[in-house]
Design a protein around this motif. Structure first.
Motif, PDB file in Angstrom:
ATOM      1  N   UNK A  92       0.815  -1.221   0.000  1.00 30.34           N
ATOM      2  CA  UNK A  92       0.000   0.000   0.000  1.00 30.34           C
ATOM      3  C   UNK A  92       0.845   1.264   0.000  1.00 30.34           C
ATOM      4  N   UNK A  93       2.150   1.129   0.286  1.00 29.97           N
ATOM      5  CA  UNK A  93       2.992   2.309   0.474  1.00 29.97           C
ATOM      6  C   UNK A  93       4.096   2.495  -0.543  1.00 29.97           C
ATOM      7  N   UNK A  94       3.943   1.946  -1.752  1.00 28.01           N
ATOM      8  CA  UNK A  94       4.898   2.145  -2.840  1.00 28.01           C
ATOM      9  C   UNK A  94       6.310   1.661  -2.477  1.00 28.01           C
ATOM     10  N   UNK A  95       6.385   0.476  -1.866  1.00 26.36           N
ATOM     11  CA  UNK A  95       7.682  -0.138  -1.570  1.00 26.36           C
ATOM     12  C   UNK A  95       7.767  -1.509  -2.225  1.00 26.36           C
ATOM     13  N   UNK A 152      -2.265   5.394   7.546  1.00 25.06           N
ATOM     14  CA  UNK A 152      -0.917   4.838   7.392  1.00 25.06           C
ATOM     15  C   UNK A 152      -0.987   3.544   6.582  1.00 25.06           C
ATOM     16  N   UNK A 153       0.019   3.273   5.713  1.00 29.72           N
ATOM     17  CA  UNK A 153       0.025   2.021   4.952  1.00 29.72           C
ATOM     18  C   UNK A 153      -0.061   0.777   5.834  1.00 29.72           C
ATOM     19  N   UNK A 154       0.497   0.844   7.056  1.00 28.03           N
ATOM     20  CA  UNK A 154       0.451  -0.309   7.949  1.00 28.03           C
ATOM     21  C   UNK A 154      -0.964  -0.601   8.453  1.00 28.03           C
ATOM     22  N   UNK A 155      -1.882   0.349   8.245  1.00 28.88           N
ATOM     23  CA  UNK A 155      -3.273   0.116   8.623  1.00 28.88           C
ATOM     24  C   UNK A 155      -4.043  -0.607   7.521  1.00 28.88           C
ATOM     25  N   UNK A 156      -3.418  -0.771   6.344  1.00 27.64           N
ATOM     26  CA  UNK A 156      -4.126  -1.291   5.169  1.00 27.64           C
ATOM     27  C   UNK A 156      -4.760  -2.666   5.432  1.00 27.64           C
ATOM     28  N   UNK A 157      -3.967  -3.608   5.973  1.00 32.46           N
ATOM     29  CA  UNK A 157      -4.481  -4.971   6.159  1.00 32.46           C
ATOM     30  C   UNK A 157      -5.615  -5.022   7.185  1.00 32.46           C
ATOM     31  N   UNK A 166      -2.615  -5.442   0.455  1.00 27.04           N
ATOM     32  CA  UNK A 166      -2.152  -4.074   0.651  1.00 27.04           C
ATOM     33  C   UNK A 166      -2.376  -3.224  -0.591  1.00 27.04           C
ATOM     34  N   UNK A 167      -2.071  -3.805  -1.764  1.00 26.55           N
ATOM     35  CA  UNK A 167      -2.291  -3.091  -3.030  1.00 26.55           C
ATOM     36  C   UNK A 167      -3.789  -2.886  -3.259  1.00 26.55           C
ATOM     37  N   UNK A 168      -4.595  -3.913  -2.930  1.00 32.94           N
ATOM     38  CA  UNK A 168      -6.047  -3.813  -3.053  1.00 32.94           C
ATOM     39  C   UNK A 168      -6.583  -2.680  -2.175  1.00 32.94           C
ATOM     40  N   UNK A 169      -6.052  -2.593  -0.934  1.00 34.95           N
ATOM     41  CA  UNK A 169      -6.490  -1.531  -0.022  1.00 34.95           C
ATOM     42  C   UNK A 169      -6.192  -0.155  -0.609  1.00 34.95           C
ATOM     43  N   UNK A 170      -5.040  -0.016  -1.280  1.00 35.92           N
ATOM     44  CA  UNK A 170      -4.701   1.251  -1.935  1.00 35.92           C
ATOM     45  C   UNK A 170      -5.667   1.533  -3.078  1.00 35.92           C
ATOM     46  N   UNK A 171      -5.950   0.482  -3.870  1.00 33.97           N
ATOM     47  CA  UNK A 171      -6.893   0.639  -4.972  1.00 33.97           C
ATOM     48  C   UNK A 171      -8.276   1.070  -4.493  1.00 33.97           C
TER      49      UNK A 171
END
Length: 541
Positions: free
Chosen positions: A71-74, A303-308, A287-292
């Motif tokens: 989710x955080x471009x890493x 925060x990206x760590x909250x994605x899951x 994580x990518x799905x959460x960003x989408x």
């Protein structure tokens, strides 16, 4: 985040009842000698070995962090999840030497190949590293996850989970760890798999996800001019760290040493390699799905760590939410149990037994239980430090392994592949590497106190991936050069412990330990790794 309801709690409770039932069944079986307590009597089948390898690797901070990377471009850090081919090396390359030597621990193998000095250094370094990083960080991350999922205070979540995990690890030993890890691996894969499927469905499918985020986002290979993740140093350093972690670290290798034969151990590593391919789809993709979904306006997190956890709580229906929560708890408990047991093994067999060689087997088992208790305590005591330093600590955790692993990887690889390396070369590499690695880490921590442009600032500012690759080359050079100033090891000392000294009988026995299907499965793993590497690439190196 949505809270858990009654059905979720029923599912979580059922998971704990099954887990504790299995642990109790194992605990009731008497364990009077060290082989039974620390290596489960060397009688574990390949399925449990592979599941245990997978569960030992995946912790709650791993699950949440990998989804955060997605989710955080890493995306370049995905390469650390493509180490399935290195897990194969454990079974095909390293295991025969470990099994023939009859060792319980990796420091013990270094003593047989070199001398007692190497054993002492690796034992002490491993214990300190486990307590200050693996144990404490897993406890901290687990406390955060448990408190978020169950809505209870952080300290109650951390202490309760650690106490439960420590209890069955202390009482049941390695057999309890392996059996419970098998259950935990199944729960984790099932729960995260459902989340990945439902997440892709919610975002509109793989095509819609790529269209929403952009194809370039999925590229894990960045040019060598990239300041953060240059592709060549990334590949080299991740391989060095991977060999250290998967082929020489006590936590992982102890799993294959529990196998009832080399064949079972190798098949366990092959199965573990297949399972190791799953985190890409089970944790990174959510994580990518959460960003989408966030870009589509269907989900919100800071925060990206909250994605899951946010994806899990908002997407899954009642009951399934409890299953995935149980999977996260399983990830926490399995990784903690693995480290607890490996720490007690290292302390008991590599330190206590060396100091008190006359102690009977039952006394050593009691010492192992006591050591586990103290490791649990030390991990808990370190939590207040973690809570104060967590931001900085998480920033440095990725490169800590890059500074610990090069000397250990160099010594094990050269020890097995190059029979001219002797005890003096090994100890010079281990001690010299330890000093260099921790010096670089200290410079990074103190970087802000140096004048910009000064020598120390520039040294501290060297990319950790680039530094680790050169650091490994330096460690190899130290081992070779120092060894040349001293006599070569005797043939008796090397017998069966290096490639050049394996007897015809040992080669024949090794040939009998695998079939064509083991080779086919291993080749399949390598092809899948290559396919993923190409799929997550624009091929613009």
């Amino acid at each position: 985040m949505k809270g858990l309801d009654v059905l979720d709690w029923v599912v979580i409770s059922a998971y704990f009842v099954i887990l504790l039932g299995v642990a109790w069944w194992v605990i009731r079986q008497k364990q009077k000698n060290t082989e039974d307590y620390f290596l489960a009597g060397r009688n574990i089948g390949w399925f449990m070995v592979g599941a245990s390898i997978f569960a030992s690797n995946i912790g709650s901070e791993h699950v949440v962090g990998l989804a955060g990377n997605g989710a955080g471009d890493k995306m370049p850090l995905l390469i650390y999840e493509l180490h399935a081919w290195i897990v194969l090396m454990l079974g095909w390359v390293f295991l025969p030497f470990y099994a023939r030597s009859g060792v319980f621990t990796m420091p013990e193998f270094l003593e047989k190949r070199f001398d007692a000095r190497s054993r002492w250094v690796l034992s002490i370094v491993s214990l300190i590293a486990y307590i200050l990083t693996k144990v404490s960080v897993t406890i901290y991350a687990g406390g955060v996850v448990v408190s978020a999922l169950l809505g209870i205070p952080f300290w109650i979540g951390a202490v309760a989970t650690v106490a439960l995990t420590g209890l069955y690890t202390i009482l049941g030993g390695m057999r309890a760890v392996v059996y419970t890890e098998t259950i935990q691996a199944i729960v984790l894969v099932l729960g995260a798999g459902i989340l990945s499927f439902m997440g892709l469905e919610a975002v509109g499918g793989w095509g819609a996800l790529k269209a929403t985020i952009g194809v370039d986002y999925f590229n894990m290979w960045r040019p060598n001019s990239d300041p953060d993740y240059p592709w060549l140093p990334l590949f080299l350093t991740s391989t060095i760290v991977g060999i250290w972690y998967w082929c020489t670290d006590q936590v992982i290798v102890q799993r294959v040493l529990t196998a009832k034969s080399i064949k079972a151990g190798r098949r366990g590593s092959i199965f573990g390699a297949l399972l190791k391919l799953m985190p890409v789809f089970l944790f990174l993709i959510p994580g990518v799905v959460a960003l989408g979904l966030k870009l589509q306006g269907k989900l919100d997190w800071n925060s990206p760590d909250e994605a899951f956890p946010v994806l899990m709580s908002n997407l899954l229906p009642s009951g399934l939410r409890g299953l995935v929560a149980a999977g996260l708890l399983a990830a926490l408990m399995s990784s903690l149990a693995s480290v607890f047991n490996s720490c007690s093994t290292l302390f008991t067999l590599d330190i206590y037994k060396k100091l008190k060689p006359e102690k009977p087997e039952e006394e050593l088992v009691k010492t192992g239980r006591t050591a586990t208790f103290f490791v649990v305590g030390l991990g808990l005591l370190w939590i207040p430090v973690i809570t104060r330093l967590s931001d900085g600590l998480y920033e440095y955790l990725q490169n800590v392994q890059a500074y610990i692993s090069p000397p250990i990887t160099a010594v094990f690889l050269l020890g097995i592949f190059y029979k001219r390396i002797n005890a003096n070369g090994a100890i010079a590499t281990l001690i010299g590497g330890l000093i260099i690695g921790f010096s670089k880490l200290t410079l990074e921590i103190m970087k802000s106190s140096f004048s910009e442009g000064s020598f120390l600032f520039n040294l501290a500012d060297v990319n950790w991936l680039v530094f680790a690759a050169y650091f490994f080359a330096l460690c190899v050079a130290i081992a070779v050069i120092v060894s040349m100033f001293y006599p070569a090891p005797s043939a008796a000392q090397l017998s069966g412990l290096t490639f050049g000294t394996v007897t015809a009988t040992q080669k024949a026995d090794n040939k009998l330990s695998y079939t064509i299907w083991d080779i086919v499965a291993s080749v399949l793993v390598v092809f899948i790794v290559l396919y993923i590497m190409i799929s997550f690439s624009t091929l613009s190196l």
